[in-house]
Design a protein around this motif. Structure first.
Motif, PDB file in Angstrom:
ATOM      1  N   TYR B  33       2.721  -1.311  -1.070  1.00 26.83           N
ATOM      2  CA  TYR B  33       2.647  -0.021  -0.394  1.00 26.83           C
ATOM      3  C   TYR B  33       4.035   0.495  -0.035  1.00 26.83           C
ATOM      4  O   TYR B  33       4.970  -0.283   0.158  1.00 26.83           O
ATOM      5  CB  TYR B  33       1.887  -0.168   0.935  1.00 26.83           C
ATOM      6  CG  TYR B  33       0.491  -0.717   0.824  1.00 26.83           C
ATOM      7  CD1 TYR B  33       0.267  -2.090   0.651  1.00 26.83           C
ATOM      8  CD2 TYR B  33      -0.617   0.122   0.904  1.00 26.83           C
ATOM      9  CE1 TYR B  33      -1.008  -2.591   0.543  1.00 26.83           C
ATOM     10  CE2 TYR B  33      -1.901  -0.376   0.805  1.00 26.83           C
ATOM     11  CZ  TYR B  33      -2.091  -1.729   0.623  1.00 26.83           C
ATOM     12  OH  TYR B  33      -3.364  -2.244   0.523  1.00 26.83           O
ATOM     13  N   TYR B  35       5.291   2.909   3.147  1.00 23.93           N
ATOM     14  CA  TYR B  35       5.005   3.629   4.370  1.00 23.93           C
ATOM     15  C   TYR B  35       6.281   4.323   4.829  1.00 23.93           C
ATOM     16  O   TYR B  35       7.385   3.825   4.601  1.00 23.93           O
ATOM     17  CB  TYR B  35       4.545   2.676   5.484  1.00 23.93           C
ATOM     18  CG  TYR B  35       3.077   2.355   5.481  1.00 23.93           C
ATOM     19  CD1 TYR B  35       2.552   1.410   4.598  1.00 23.93           C
ATOM     20  CD2 TYR B  35       2.208   2.971   6.369  1.00 23.93           C
ATOM     21  CE1 TYR B  35       1.207   1.110   4.607  1.00 23.93           C
ATOM     22  CE2 TYR B  35       0.856   2.675   6.388  1.00 23.93           C
ATOM     23  CZ  TYR B  35       0.361   1.745   5.505  1.00 23.93           C
ATOM     24  OH  TYR B  35      -0.979   1.447   5.514  1.00 23.93           O
ATOM     25  N   ILE B  45       1.161   6.140   5.563  1.00 21.53           N
ATOM     26  CA  ILE B  45       1.119   5.619   4.203  1.00 21.53           C
ATOM     27  C   ILE B  45       1.529   6.708   3.218  1.00 21.53           C
ATOM     28  O   ILE B  45       1.200   7.884   3.403  1.00 21.53           O
ATOM     29  CB  ILE B  45      -0.278   5.053   3.877  1.00 21.53           C
ATOM     30  CG1 ILE B  45      -0.250   4.275   2.573  1.00 21.53           C
ATOM     31  CG2 ILE B  45      -1.325   6.152   3.840  1.00 21.53           C
ATOM     32  CD1 ILE B  45      -1.504   3.462   2.324  1.00 21.53           C
ATOM     33  N   ILE B  56      -3.460   4.619  -4.118  1.00 21.56           N
ATOM     34  CA  ILE B  56      -3.358   5.559  -3.005  1.00 21.56           C
ATOM     35  C   ILE B  56      -2.164   6.457  -3.258  1.00 21.56           C
ATOM     36  O   ILE B  56      -1.072   5.981  -3.542  1.00 21.56           O
ATOM     37  CB  ILE B  56      -3.184   4.851  -1.640  1.00 21.56           C
ATOM     38  CG1 ILE B  56      -4.400   3.998  -1.290  1.00 21.56           C
ATOM     39  CG2 ILE B  56      -2.935   5.882  -0.536  1.00 21.56           C
ATOM     40  CD1 ILE B  56      -4.243   3.203  -0.001  1.00 21.56           C
ATOM     41  N   PHE B  90       9.244   1.803   4.776  1.00 22.03           N
ATOM     42  CA  PHE B  90       8.831   0.402   4.767  1.00 22.03           C
ATOM     43  C   PHE B  90       7.987   0.108   3.545  1.00 22.03           C
ATOM     44  O   PHE B  90       7.029   0.831   3.244  1.00 22.03           O
ATOM     45  CB  PHE B  90       8.000   0.068   6.010  1.00 22.03           C
ATOM     46  CG  PHE B  90       8.774   0.000   7.281  1.00 22.03           C
ATOM     47  CD1 PHE B  90       8.833   1.085   8.140  1.00 22.03           C
ATOM     48  CD2 PHE B  90       9.453  -1.160   7.639  1.00 22.03           C
ATOM     49  CE1 PHE B  90       9.545   1.024   9.323  1.00 22.03           C
ATOM     50  CE2 PHE B  90      10.174  -1.235   8.818  1.00 22.03           C
ATOM     51  CZ  PHE B  90      10.218  -0.137   9.661  1.00 22.03           C
ATOM     52  N   ARG B  94      -0.058  -6.898   0.342  1.00 20.37           N
ATOM     53  CA  ARG B  94      -1.214  -7.655   0.815  1.00 20.37           C
ATOM     54  C   ARG B  94      -2.022  -8.051  -0.398  1.00 20.37           C
ATOM     55  O   ARG B  94      -1.809  -7.534  -1.500  1.00 20.37           O
ATOM     56  CB  ARG B  94      -2.060  -6.806   1.762  1.00 20.37           C
ATOM     57  CG  ARG B  94      -2.776  -5.660   1.076  1.00 20.37           C
ATOM     58  CD  ARG B  94      -3.354  -4.684   2.069  1.00 20.37           C
ATOM     59  NE  ARG B  94      -4.606  -5.102   2.670  1.00 20.37           N
ATOM     60  CZ  ARG B  94      -5.810  -4.805   2.185  1.00 20.37           C
ATOM     61  NH1 ARG B  94      -5.935  -4.122   1.076  1.00 20.37           N
ATOM     62  NH2 ARG B  94      -6.897  -5.190   2.823  1.00 20.37           N
ATOM     63  N   LEU B 102      -1.462  -6.397   6.211  1.00 19.70           N
ATOM     64  CA  LEU B 102      -0.247  -5.993   5.522  1.00 19.70           C
ATOM     65  C   LEU B 102       0.930  -6.856   5.969  1.00 19.70           C
ATOM     66  O   LEU B 102       1.052  -7.208   7.137  1.00 19.70           O
ATOM     67  CB  LEU B 102       0.087  -4.543   5.849  1.00 19.70           C
ATOM     68  CG  LEU B 102      -0.781  -3.455   5.237  1.00 19.70           C
ATOM     69  CD1 LEU B 102      -0.449  -2.115   5.885  1.00 19.70           C
ATOM     70  CD2 LEU B 102      -0.564  -3.375   3.756  1.00 19.70           C
ATOM     71  N   PHE B 104       5.000  -6.504   5.955  1.00 22.71           N
ATOM     72  CA  PHE B 104       6.014  -5.468   5.789  1.00 22.71           C
ATOM     73  C   PHE B 104       7.388  -6.045   5.492  1.00 22.71           C
ATOM     74  O   PHE B 104       7.741  -7.130   5.959  1.00 22.71           O
ATOM     75  CB  PHE B 104       6.129  -4.629   7.067  1.00 22.71           C
ATOM     76  CG  PHE B 104       5.013  -3.651   7.266  1.00 22.71           C
ATOM     77  CD1 PHE B 104       3.857  -4.026   7.927  1.00 22.71           C
ATOM     78  CD2 PHE B 104       5.124  -2.351   6.803  1.00 22.71           C
ATOM     79  CE1 PHE B 104       2.819  -3.119   8.123  1.00 22.71           C
ATOM     80  CE2 PHE B 104       4.102  -1.435   6.997  1.00 22.71           C
ATOM     81  CZ  PHE B 104       2.948  -1.816   7.650  1.00 22.71           C
TER      82      PHE B 104
END
Lengths: 116, 113
Positions: B33, B35, B45, B56, B90, B94, B102, B104
């Motif tokens: 991800y 963020y 996000i 996503i 960030f 996961r 998550l 980070f």
């Protein structure tokens, strides 16, 4: 429009006492809630979580309480220690798809300071 | 050390430039991800990739383009940087699965002047 709100930007507590950090949410579809802890210049780290089927989850000194009717959760730290001084983020996800995808909605955090 | 690592830690650049932030995780996770933490401290996000597939894609200007060469890497390229892009970015990872937490990275502070 923030769906997860942490209305207290800061909290100061004496060592040994209880710290209570609060979080409110507006989305009734949220069913899984997490708390993350963040030290300066580091990323958030997972602390504790709770599913909406429970109203309490405990892990050592950390307990999270969930009040679904009030759309409110709180993190209790007992006893508080100076090493707990950090920013605490509340986060939530909605439904199995939200949890599976890992789409989290975060509050803006509360800076906890524990003084000796 | 097992971790999510992102580089650079700090990035100062001028408006209009193009820059990239790199992220790598050695946790064996299959989902990564990006963020963004803005000046008001909200973490939001931006993107997520699962096994190199975009899953996503929030409402983000198309000047931002993620690239995942493999499931251990997720890079973020930003074109034509603007002042409002200044933030901390960030990376996180996961394992797919309900309620998997998550992990980070330590963040990249981007300052656009």
């Amino acid at each position: 429009d923030q769906q997860v709100k942490q209305n207290s930007p800061s909290l100061s507590v004496q060592e040994g006492r209880i710290s209570i950090l609060n979080c409110d949410y507006t989305n009734s579809m949220f069913d899984y809630f997490l708390w993350y802890k963040k030290y300066p210049a580091e990323g958030p780290t997972f602390l504790i979580s709770i599913s909406s089927i429970k109203d309490k989850n405990e892990d050592g000194r950390f307990t999270v309480f969930l009040n679904k009717s009030a759309k409110h959760l709180s993190l209790h730290i007992v006893p508080s220690q100076p090493g707990d001084s950090a920013v605490y983020f509340c986060a939530a996800s909605a439904g199995d798809r939200g949890s599976t995808l890992g789409r989290l909605y975060f509050g803006r955090g509360t800076q906890l300071t524990v003084w000796p | 050390d097992t971790a999510v690592s992102q580089t650079p830690k700090y990035l100062v650049t001028q408006m209009g430039n193009d820059k990239s932030i790199k992220c790598e995780q050695n946790l064996g996770h299959d989902t990564m991800y990006w963020y963004k933490q803005d000046s008001k401290k909200f973490l939001k996000i931006m993107f997520s990739y699962n096994n190199k597939e975009l899953i996503i894609n929030e409402t983000v200007p198309n000047r931002f383009s993620p690239k995942s060469p493999d499931k251990a890497h997720l890079n973020l390229h930003i074109n034509s940087l603007e002042l409002g892009d200044s933030a901390v970015y960030f990376c996180a990872s996961r394992n797919t699965g309900i309620n998997s937490p998550l992990h980070f990275g330590n963040g990249t502070r981007l300052t656009v002047t």
